[in-house]
Enzyme design. Structure first.
Site, mmCIF file in Angstrom:
data_model
loop_
_atom_site.group_PDB
_atom_site.id
_atom_site.type_symbol
_atom_site.label_atom_id
_atom_site.label_comp_id
_atom_site.label_asym_id
_atom_site.label_seq_id
_atom_site.Cartn_x
_atom_site.Cartn_y
_atom_site.Cartn_z
ATOM 1 N N THR A 297 17.889 26.302 -7.019
ATOM 2 C CA THR A 297 17.322 25.740 -5.790
ATOM 3 C C THR A 297 18.067 26.323 -4.597
ATOM 4 O O THR A 297 19.288 26.440 -4.614
ATOM 5 C CB THR A 297 17.415 24.201 -5.783
ATOM 6 O OG1 THR A 297 16.686 23.709 -6.915
ATOM 7 C CG2 THR A 297 16.787 23.607 -4.525
ATOM 8 N N PHE A 299 19.079 25.949 -0.740
ATOM 9 C CA PHE A 299 19.261 24.940 0.304
ATOM 10 C C PHE A 299 19.584 25.650 1.616
ATOM 11 O O PHE A 299 20.215 26.715 1.600
ATOM 12 C CB PHE A 299 20.434 24.006 -0.033
ATOM 13 C CG PHE A 299 20.211 23.153 -1.254
ATOM 14 C CD1 PHE A 299 20.350 23.688 -2.535
ATOM 15 C CD2 PHE A 299 19.888 21.806 -1.135
ATOM 16 C CE1 PHE A 299 20.154 22.896 -3.669
ATOM 17 C CE2 PHE A 299 19.692 21.013 -2.261
ATOM 18 C CZ PHE A 299 19.827 21.563 -3.524
HETATM 19 O O1 LIG Z 1 16.929 14.878 -6.395
HETATM 20 C C1 LIG Z 1 17.896 15.633 -6.234
HETATM 21 O O2 LIG Z 1 18.901 15.587 -6.940
HETATM 22 C C2 LIG Z 1 17.843 16.614 -5.168
HETATM 23 O O3 LIG Z 1 18.859 17.044 -4.706
HETATM 24 C C3 LIG Z 1 16.500 17.096 -4.675
HETATM 25 C C4 LIG Z 1 16.010 18.347 -5.382
HETATM 26 C C5 LIG Z 1 14.773 18.937 -4.623
HETATM 27 O O4 LIG Z 1 14.348 18.399 -3.620
HETATM 28 O O5 LIG Z 1 14.289 19.957 -5.087
HETATM 29 C C6 LIG Z 1 17.042 19.379 -5.343
HETATM 30 C C7 LIG Z 1 17.258 20.219 -6.374
HETATM 31 C C8 LIG Z 1 16.458 20.171 -7.600
HETATM 32 O O6 LIG Z 1 15.531 21.211 -7.456
HETATM 33 C C9 LIG Z 1 15.710 18.904 -7.741
HETATM 34 C C10 LIG Z 1 15.569 18.057 -6.738
#
Ligand SMILES: O=C(O)C(=O)C[C@]1(C(=O)O)C=C[C@@H](O)C=C1
Length: 422
Positions: A297, A299
């Site tokens: 992911t 950020f």
């Molecule tokens: O729910 C979490 O733990 C988050 O940090 C959010 C979140 C997202 O929004 O994509 C972040 C990373 C992962 O891809 C899954 C969920």
């Protein structure tokens, strides 16, 4: 994971509730309101650093007072002026350079350390807002972006934006895209609605686990709950595990784990991190359940002020634009980068909210209608690079709206699928 200050224990969690949406936000510039924000900010920051916020009610009262008294730094007349040629901010065309000046007397403000560095150097810990509760991947991303920061849990993305605008937090770290689940559209829309700047990016390998209360077996499960992105990242694996049970979306992965623990749910499992299992006393029923090992992911780090773009290391720039002239403009915009050998790393389109549909041709003969979009582009060049400045000057000619969301160092940290991440 990097060591970050909050959420060392459940008791800290209990005394540090997540921020929630403030009731009232004032958008009008007013000097006395700016004074209020600073004094409240100082008081809040003392409370945060010492972990002294007495209880949820006290904290929410502080938030409500803050929300009704403060304005964002953006609305105090600070803007960016100077010699540069580019950009329009929220529809108003403006020159872009990165030296803040006061609108009223046009005197350049000295660069502050925050302009030059993503982290403050004044001795106090950086407060970083993220969406979710401790154990969420976003908290880990905050720790990776700003090691030793004080991470502030927020119950919605919007709240994390507001926390920075209102000086409760110094930065926000928010997910924008995932290699399996795609873009997190909500944050693209919020980037446009708020005047925060992207000052960095961080990519986090995301390693999901299936968590349940101790003693619970897979056969006992009736449902799996998690963040929608996490559910989509594990869709096929859940089926392969024989878990053809209801899948329900909740606000964040760690929040799902917390929910199971607090409600003692023996028929429900959560998709979350191994750290969430530790924090909320759950067992790991299955480890590494993401559909692809390379699950990452991305950020972005957001701040009230932009950083000064540099050319001595790889930089990325994020822009958003709209145009009135149909899809040929998109081709011209992309060409402005291609001709200068600037690689694009991402393109995203979102509905143009105030005018989503445009009539094309003659309205009397039942004209065709087409959708209108905002386009978001990330490209691999710094705003300090003349190639990027020329490309954007050209893009501005084709577009009715153009805003630079940020020019920031690229996350070059190597990672491999075997990195366990969280
Ligand atoms: O729910 C979490 O733990 C988050 O940090 C959010 C979140 C997202 O929004 O994509 C972040 C990373 C992962 O891809 C899954 C969920």
């Amino acid at each position: 994971m990097n060591s970050i200050t909050p959420a060392k224990s459940l008791s800290y969690l209990d005394s540090t509730p997540k921020l929630s949406v403030p009731r009232k936000i004032c958008h009008q510039p007013n000097t006395s309101q700016v004074c209020n924000i600073k004094s409240i900010y100082k008081q809040e920051s003392r409370n945060f650093s010492a972990g002294l916020v007495a209880n949820r009610a006290d904290w929410q009262t502080s938030c409500a007072i803050l929300a009704s008294n403060v304005v964002s730094q953006q609305s105090t007349g600070k803007t960016y002026g100077g010699n540069a040629e580019i950009v329009s901010i929220n529809g108003v065309h403006q020159a872009l350079d990165l030296v803040p000046v006061q609108q009223n007397n046009n005197l350049a403000l000295p660069l502050s350390i925050t302009d030059l560095s993503p982290a403050p150097m004044h001795g106090s810990q950086l407060r970083v807002a993220y969406q979710g509760v401790p154990g969420a991947y976003s908290e880990a991303a905050a720790g990776k972006a700003y090691p030793k920061c004080v991470a502030i849990p927020c119950d919605q993305f919007e709240v994390a934006f507001q926390a920075v605008q209102h000086w409760i937090a110094d930065r926000a770290v928010l997910p924008v895209e995932n290699s399996l689940g795609g873009s997190i559209h909500r944050n693209y829309d919020l980037l446009l609605r708020h005047n925060l700047h992207i000052v960095g990016e961080v990519q986090l390998p995301v390693h999901h686990c299936l968590l349940a209360l101790p003693g619970v077996r897979k056969e006992d499960l009736n449902r799996v709950i998690s963040h929608p992105q996490a559910l989509s990242q594990c869709e096929s694996t859940l089926t392969k595990l024989g878990l053809n049970v209801a899948r329900e979306a909740v606000d964040d992965t760690a929040g799902a784990a917390e929910f199971i623990a607090t409600h003692n749910l023996r028929d429900t499992a959560a998709i979350a991190s191994s750290r969430a299992a530790e924090l909320y006393g759950l067992q790991i029923l299955a480890d590494g359940i993401q559909d692809d090992l390379s699950n990452v992911t991305r950020f972005v780090m957001l701040a009230r002020e932009p950083i000064v773009p540099r050319t001595d290391r790889p930089f990325k720039t994020s822009i958003v634009f709209a145009h009135d002239e149909g899809m040929s403009v998109l081709f011209k915009v992309l060409s402005a980068f291609a001709f200068r050998d600037i690689s694009l790393t991402k393109i995203e389109s979102r509905p143009y909210k105030n005018r989503p549909i445009k009539a094309v041709g003659d309205a009397n003969t039942g004209a065709a209608k087409r959708f209108e979009y905002m386009f978001y582009i990330d490209f691999e060049a710094s705003m300090a690079d003349p190639r990027a400045q020329k490309a954007l000057a050209e893009v501005q000619e084709f577009t009715s709206f153009l805003r630079v969301l940020g020019s920031y160092p690229m996350d070059m940290t190597p990672w491999s699928p075997s990195n366990r991440g969280l």
